[in-house]
Design a protein around this motif. Structure first.
Motif, PDB file in Angstrom:
ATOM      1  N   ARG A 188      42.176  37.544  36.518  1.00  0.00           N
ATOM      2  CA  ARG A 188      41.059  37.430  36.624  1.00  0.00           C
ATOM      3  C   ARG A 188      40.276  36.461  35.759  1.00  0.00           C
ATOM      4  NH1 ARG A 188      39.991  42.180  34.199  1.00  0.00           N
ATOM      5  NH2 ARG A 188      40.340  43.251  36.238  1.00  0.00           N
ATOM      6  N   GLU A 242      35.076  39.315  32.359  1.00  0.00           N
ATOM      7  CA  GLU A 242      36.080  40.543  32.331  1.00  0.00           C
ATOM      8  C   GLU A 242      35.097  41.647  32.492  1.00  0.00           C
ATOM      9  OE1 GLU A 242      38.683  43.285  31.827  1.00  0.00           O
ATOM     10  OE2 GLU A 242      39.140  41.146  31.919  1.00  0.00           O
ATOM     11  N   GLY A 255      35.057  43.346  35.701  1.00  0.00           N
ATOM     12  CA  GLY A 255      36.534  43.670  36.061  1.00  0.00           C
ATOM     13  C   GLY A 255      36.802  44.780  37.303  1.00  0.00           C
ATOM     14  N   THR A 300      41.906  41.084  41.698  1.00  0.00           N
ATOM     15  CA  THR A 300      40.977  40.010  41.779  1.00  0.00           C
ATOM     16  C   THR A 300      41.521  38.952  43.051  1.00  0.00           C
ATOM     17  OG1 THR A 300      40.936  39.913  39.323  1.00  0.00           O
ATOM     18  CG2 THR A 300      40.590  37.739  40.760  1.00  0.00           C
ATOM     19  N   GLU A 352      36.227  40.213  43.064  1.00  0.00           N
ATOM     20  CA  GLU A 352      36.674  41.107  41.843  1.00  0.00           C
ATOM     21  C   GLU A 352      36.394  42.324  42.637  1.00  0.00           C
ATOM     22  OE1 GLU A 352      38.551  42.405  38.789  1.00  0.00           O
ATOM     23  OE2 GLU A 352      38.284  40.383  39.477  1.00  0.00           O
ATOM     24  N   ALA A 382      31.329  40.493  42.967  1.00  0.00           N
ATOM     25  CA  ALA A 382      32.051  41.511  42.264  1.00  0.00           C
ATOM     26  C   ALA A 382      31.444  43.003  42.519  1.00  0.00           C
ATOM     27  CB  ALA A 382      31.968  41.398  40.642  1.00  0.00           C
TER      28      ALA A 382
END
Length: 144
Positions: free
Chosen positions: A63, A70, A73, A77, A86, A108
């Motif tokens: 990542r 992060e 997360g 990824t 993500e 993400a």
């Protein structure tokens, strides 16, 4: 007489192949032991993406190397079209990202939202797909 390029186009149309719409390649970095990642990969393949997986022992390192902060997360990824994706982001969001081409790191779905692709459940939760900027900020891209 047909020119070679005309013949290729004609044969492609006859075979139902659209030369302008080759499948976009998605490279996924995931743990070799993660079942929900495999389900997300299948979701992306069903949506027409050409997905390759790379099992890694350190997803956070992958990542970080990809440029995703992060705090966004999740369990895997991915890289696609110059963007980072993500977590359990729906294929439709990735397709929209690739169509609109915003200036951003990528998308993400932090954590592992219940009800997202690969995390199907009888009790889905509302979640957002975030558009992550190079400065680490984000904004809602899609509400689910």
């Amino acid at each position: 007489m047909f020119k070679t390029s005309s013949l290729i186009i004609a044969l492609s149309l006859f075979a139902g192949i659209n030369l302008a719409q080759a499948a976009e390649r998605v490279e996924v970095f995931k743990s070799p032991y993660c079942g929900c990642c495999e389900k997300w990969v299948e979701h992306m393949r069903k949506a027409g993406f050409d997905v390759v997986t790379k099992d890694v022992n350190d997803v956070p390192a992958a990542r970080k190397a990809a440029g995703m902060p992060e705090r966004f997360g999740s369990c895997h990824t991915a890289k696609v079209g110059g963007y980072v994706v993500e977590g359990h982001v729906p294929a439709a969001d990735v397709q929209r990202l690739l169509k609109e081409k915003p200036k951003a790191v990528g998308l993400a779905a932090p954590g592992m939202p219940q009800g997202s692709p690969g995390m199907e459940t009888n009790h889905p939760q509302a979640y957002d797909t975030l558009l992550v900027q190079a400065d680490g900020s984000s904004k809602v891209f899609t509400k689910h």
